[in-house]
Scaffold this motif. Structure first.
Motif, mmCIF file in Angstrom:
data_model
loop_
_atom_site.group_PDB
_atom_site.id
_atom_site.type_symbol
_atom_site.label_atom_id
_atom_site.label_comp_id
_atom_site.label_asym_id
_atom_site.label_seq_id
_atom_site.Cartn_x
_atom_site.Cartn_y
_atom_site.Cartn_z
ATOM 1 N N LEU A 137 4.123 -0.015 -22.481
ATOM 2 C CA LEU A 137 4.876 -0.372 -21.276
ATOM 3 C C LEU A 137 5.001 -1.892 -21.159
ATOM 4 C CD1 LEU A 137 3.273 2.232 -18.854
ATOM 5 C CD2 LEU A 137 5.651 2.229 -19.626
ATOM 6 N N ALA A 138 3.949 -2.608 -21.526
ATOM 7 C CA ALA A 138 4.006 -4.073 -21.480
ATOM 8 C C ALA A 138 5.076 -4.585 -22.449
ATOM 9 C CB ALA A 138 2.635 -4.670 -21.827
ATOM 10 N N ALA A 139 5.145 -3.979 -23.643
ATOM 11 C CA ALA A 139 6.179 -4.388 -24.616
ATOM 12 C C ALA A 139 7.570 -4.079 -24.064
ATOM 13 C CB ALA A 139 5.956 -3.672 -25.953
ATOM 14 N N MET A 140 7.714 -2.943 -23.406
ATOM 15 C CA MET A 140 9.024 -2.603 -22.823
ATOM 16 C C MET A 140 9.418 -3.613 -21.753
ATOM 17 S SD MET A 140 8.724 1.527 -22.625
ATOM 18 C CE MET A 140 10.234 1.673 -21.702
ATOM 19 N N GLN A 141 8.452 -3.953 -20.924
ATOM 20 C CA GLN A 141 8.734 -4.938 -19.873
ATOM 21 C C GLN A 141 9.172 -6.261 -20.507
ATOM 22 O OE1 GLN A 141 6.613 -5.657 -15.806
ATOM 23 N NE2 GLN A 141 5.378 -6.688 -17.345
ATOM 24 N N ASP A 142 8.454 -6.695 -21.555
ATOM 25 C CA ASP A 142 8.796 -7.960 -22.229
ATOM 26 C C ASP A 142 10.180 -7.919 -22.866
ATOM 27 O OD1 ASP A 142 6.389 -8.966 -21.604
ATOM 28 O OD2 ASP A 142 5.512 -8.777 -23.617
ATOM 29 N N CYS A 143 10.522 -6.756 -23.452
ATOM 30 C CA CYS A 143 11.797 -6.629 -24.191
ATOM 31 C C CYS A 143 12.971 -6.331 -23.273
ATOM 32 C CB CYS A 143 11.738 -5.442 -25.156
ATOM 33 S SG CYS A 143 10.700 -5.644 -26.572
ATOM 34 N N GLY A 144 12.716 -6.051 -22.011
ATOM 35 C CA GLY A 144 13.810 -5.604 -21.129
ATOM 36 C C GLY A 144 14.291 -4.207 -21.478
ATOM 37 N N MET A 145 13.401 -3.401 -22.077
ATOM 38 C CA MET A 145 13.772 -2.026 -22.472
ATOM 39 C C MET A 145 13.521 -1.077 -21.292
ATOM 40 S SD MET A 145 14.777 0.119 -24.794
ATOM 41 C CE MET A 145 14.698 -0.724 -26.388
ATOM 42 N N PRO A 146 14.555 -0.444 -20.744
ATOM 43 C CA PRO A 146 14.351 0.416 -19.571
ATOM 44 C C PRO A 146 13.498 1.660 -19.867
ATOM 45 C CG PRO A 146 16.674 -0.185 -19.784
ATOM 46 C CD PRO A 146 15.981 -0.612 -21.065
ATOM 47 N N LEU A 147 12.690 2.027 -18.870
ATOM 48 C CA LEU A 147 11.946 3.290 -18.903
ATOM 49 C C LEU A 147 12.742 4.293 -18.061
ATOM 50 C CD1 LEU A 147 9.262 4.787 -19.684
ATOM 51 C CD2 LEU A 147 8.436 4.186 -17.395
ATOM 52 N N LEU A 148 13.130 5.392 -18.690
ATOM 53 C CA LEU A 148 13.932 6.426 -18.031
ATOM 54 C C LEU A 148 12.976 7.562 -17.666
ATOM 55 C CD1 LEU A 148 16.907 6.396 -20.579
ATOM 56 C CD2 LEU A 148 16.338 4.752 -18.773
ATOM 57 N N VAL A 149 12.875 7.855 -16.382
ATOM 58 C CA VAL A 149 11.756 8.667 -15.908
ATOM 59 C C VAL A 149 12.195 10.043 -15.420
ATOM 60 C CG1 VAL A 149 9.925 8.762 -14.183
ATOM 61 C CG2 VAL A 149 10.522 6.581 -15.228
ATOM 62 N N HIS A 150 11.589 11.075 -16.014
ATOM 63 C CA HIS A 150 11.663 12.401 -15.399
ATOM 64 C C HIS A 150 10.565 12.414 -14.341
ATOM 65 C CE1 HIS A 150 12.495 16.865 -15.455
ATOM 66 N NE2 HIS A 150 11.418 16.765 -14.696
ATOM 67 N N GLY A 151 10.955 12.282 -13.079
ATOM 68 C CA GLY A 151 9.989 12.007 -12.025
ATOM 69 C C GLY A 151 9.436 13.232 -11.330
ATOM 70 N N GLU A 152 8.652 14.015 -12.045
ATOM 71 C CA GLU A 152 7.973 15.153 -11.424
ATOM 72 C C GLU A 152 6.547 15.211 -11.950
ATOM 73 O OE1 GLU A 152 10.423 18.940 -10.460
ATOM 74 O OE2 GLU A 152 10.776 18.462 -12.559
ATOM 75 N N VAL A 153 5.585 15.456 -11.042
ATOM 76 C CA VAL A 153 4.239 15.730 -11.531
ATOM 77 C C VAL A 153 4.209 17.154 -12.091
ATOM 78 C CG1 VAL A 153 3.026 14.136 -9.994
ATOM 79 C CG2 VAL A 153 3.460 16.484 -9.234
ATOM 80 N N PHE A 305 30.358 4.056 -8.619
ATOM 81 C CA PHE A 305 29.291 4.989 -9.009
ATOM 82 C C PHE A 305 29.434 5.429 -10.476
ATOM 83 C CE2 PHE A 305 27.977 9.494 -9.370
ATOM 84 C CZ PHE A 305 26.642 9.395 -9.001
ATOM 85 N N ALA A 306 30.659 5.712 -10.885
ATOM 86 C CA ALA A 306 30.883 6.310 -12.205
ATOM 87 C C ALA A 306 31.083 5.273 -13.310
ATOM 88 C CB ALA A 306 32.120 7.226 -12.145
ATOM 89 N N SER A 307 31.584 4.103 -12.966
ATOM 90 C CA SER A 307 32.068 3.193 -14.007
ATOM 91 C C SER A 307 31.492 1.778 -13.953
ATOM 92 C CB SER A 307 33.602 3.075 -13.924
ATOM 93 O OG SER A 307 34.200 4.333 -13.740
ATOM 94 N N LEU A 308 30.923 1.363 -12.839
ATOM 95 C CA LEU A 308 30.531 -0.045 -12.702
ATOM 96 C C LEU A 308 29.023 -0.240 -12.526
ATOM 97 C CD1 LEU A 308 33.422 -1.159 -10.272
ATOM 98 C CD2 LEU A 308 33.404 -1.168 -12.783
ATOM 99 N N ASN A 309 28.380 0.575 -11.692
ATOM 100 C CA ASN A 309 26.970 0.338 -11.366
ATOM 101 C C ASN A 309 26.053 0.546 -12.577
ATOM 102 O OD1 ASN A 309 27.944 0.027 -8.787
ATOM 103 N ND2 ASN A 309 27.122 1.952 -7.990
ATOM 104 N N GLY A 310 26.346 1.537 -13.373
ATOM 105 C CA GLY A 310 25.516 1.840 -14.552
ATOM 106 C C GLY A 310 25.520 0.688 -15.550
ATOM 107 N N PRO A 311 26.723 0.266 -16.014
ATOM 108 C CA PRO A 311 26.737 -0.866 -16.950
ATOM 109 C C PRO A 311 26.059 -2.102 -16.365
ATOM 110 C CG PRO A 311 28.986 -0.028 -16.562
ATOM 111 C CD PRO A 311 28.049 0.863 -15.824
ATOM 112 N N ALA A 312 26.236 -2.355 -15.078
ATOM 113 C CA ALA A 312 25.614 -3.558 -14.493
ATOM 114 C C ALA A 312 24.096 -3.468 -14.629
ATOM 115 C CB ALA A 312 26.023 -3.701 -13.022
ATOM 116 N N PHE A 313 23.510 -2.307 -14.366
ATOM 117 C CA PHE A 313 22.058 -2.174 -14.466
ATOM 118 C C PHE A 313 21.582 -2.348 -15.910
ATOM 119 C CE2 PHE A 313 18.031 0.037 -14.969
ATOM 120 C CZ PHE A 313 17.294 -0.520 -13.940
ATOM 121 N N TYR A 314 22.331 -1.761 -16.847
ATOM 122 C CA TYR A 314 21.935 -1.836 -18.258
ATOM 123 C C TYR A 314 22.350 -3.156 -18.920
ATOM 124 C CZ TYR A 314 20.195 2.974 -18.726
ATOM 125 O OH TYR A 314 19.450 4.125 -18.628
#
Ligand code: DOR
Ligand code: ZN
Length: 360
Positions: A137-153, A305-314
């Motif tokens: 996770l530290a390497a991901m943070q350093d590299c700017g590599m996003p963590l994509l989370v299936h958010g369920e326990v 929602f479909a075309s602009l926000n996603g690319p901006a985040f990535y």
């Protein structure tokens, strides 16, 4: 004053930030459905065996592009411009070096966290994120590599409808305290709790929203009988949650963007005593989202929602082409071909008010 509904809407070509394409004959059957609407898609790594390394991702990406070429030729269609954005499957053993290789590859855009046992093909997933994956996770943070989370326990003591809310407390908050600069996408958000968390949290966080969670609540699972084609994970929730998700999607907040989670399973794998989770939405994706946005008079916010926000985040530019939707009745077939088998799309037999006119 009620918004006047236009007869057609033209959008910057959209992207799908959460997609299951599978492999082999299934990949071949489904890839055009996505590529005809979306310029890019974040491709989930939960194959069997999973996509664990940058090399696995390179080989899978080549299979996707080959399938696209072949499927287009067979359909007599022009090959759509489609860029599969690859992901790695995080395990307890993913190394920091693998993260750096992924970053250097230029074709890996995220690393997917499946808590072990949470969903389809997640048995290789992470058992204890902060215990096992600190250095990675530290390497991901350093590299700017996003963590994509299936958010369920996955704790069997937690009610299945509460697993996302409990995940926020038990995993998401400690994770983001430990790695405040890590880019995180809370995938396929399903609750008001999740929407509130993503809206209020500090730092680089975003969320994808599926068409089924914007259009249906959990009643759809039981309408007149048990409805396996509405079953996905995280499972549909009650109406108050659907309304909160629709509000988030149409709010204009750039943290929320499109991710279909389209997840093909053949009819027989869903209609059995232990049916698979996953809704097939790729074919009608943009028509489904347009229906959801129109229901609250917010078609004007569909493009962001479909075309602009996603690319901006990535950190990517929006696509250069366009996609035009027209307001014409669009019946969803009862089934579609899937290799030698068939698949039942979400909302089969219903009719949507929108269909795709043209991509350019
Ligand atoms: O419903 C789902 N299906 N949820 C997931 O997280 C995985 C997906 C699949 O791969 O079939
Ligand atoms: Zn998924």
């Amino acid at each position: 004053m009620a918004a006047v509904t236009p007869a057609r809407i033209r959008l910057t070509r959209p992207d799908d930030w959460h997609l299951h394409l599978r492999d082999g004959a299934v990949l071949h059957s489904v890839v055009l459905d996505s590529a005809q609407q979306f310029g890019r898609a974040i491709v989930m790594p939960n194959l069997k065996p999973p996509v664990l390394t940058t090399e696995d991702a390179r080989a899978y990406r080549e299979r996707i592009l080959a399938a696209l070429l072949q499927a287009s030729e067979q359909a007599g269609a022009q090959v759509p411009a489609f860029d599969p954005l690859m992901t790695l499957y995080l395990t307890d053993r993913t190394s920091p070096d693998e993260i750096r290789r992924a970053r250097d590859s230029g074709f890996v855009y995220g690393v997917k966290l499946y808590p072990a046992g949470a969903t389809t093909h997640s048995d290789a997933g992470v058992t204890d994120l902060l215990g096992q994956c600190q250095a990675t996770l530290a390497a991901m943070q350093d590299c700017g590599m996003p963590l994509l989370v299936h958010g369920e326990v996955t704790d069997p003591a937690v009610d299945v409808f509460d697993r996302e809310a409990v995940f926020i407390e038990r995993v998401m908050q400690p994770l983001r305290r430990a790695f405040p600069e890590l880019k995180v996408v809370f995938e396929h958000l399903t609750t008001a709790d999740g929407a509130a968390y993503v809206t209020q949290a500090e730092g680089p966080i975003a969320a994808t929203l599926t068409p089924q969670h914007l259009l249906y609540n959990r009643n759809a699972l039981f309408k007149g009988g048990l409805r396996p084609h509405w079953y996905c994970l995280p499972v549909l929730k009650r109406e108050t949650h659907r309304l909160a998700l629709l509000e988030a999607a149409t709010s204009g907040n750039p943290r929320f963007f499109l991710g279909t989670d389209s997840a093909p399973h053949p009819r027989g794998a869903k209609e059995q005593d232990c049916g698979c989770a996953g809704c097939y939405t790729a074919r009608h994706a943009m028509a489904l989202y347009a229906t959801a946005f129109e229901s609250v008079g917010r078609l004007d916010r569909l493009e962001a929602f479909a075309s602009l926000n996603g690319p901006a985040f990535y950190g990517l530019a929006p696509n250069s082409g366009t996609l035009t939707l027209e307001r014409v009745a669009n019946p969803i077939p009862q089934e579609l071909p899937l290799g030698d088998d068939v698949i039942v799309p979400l909302a089969a037999g219903e009719s949507l008010a929108w269909r795709i006119e043209a991509a350019a």
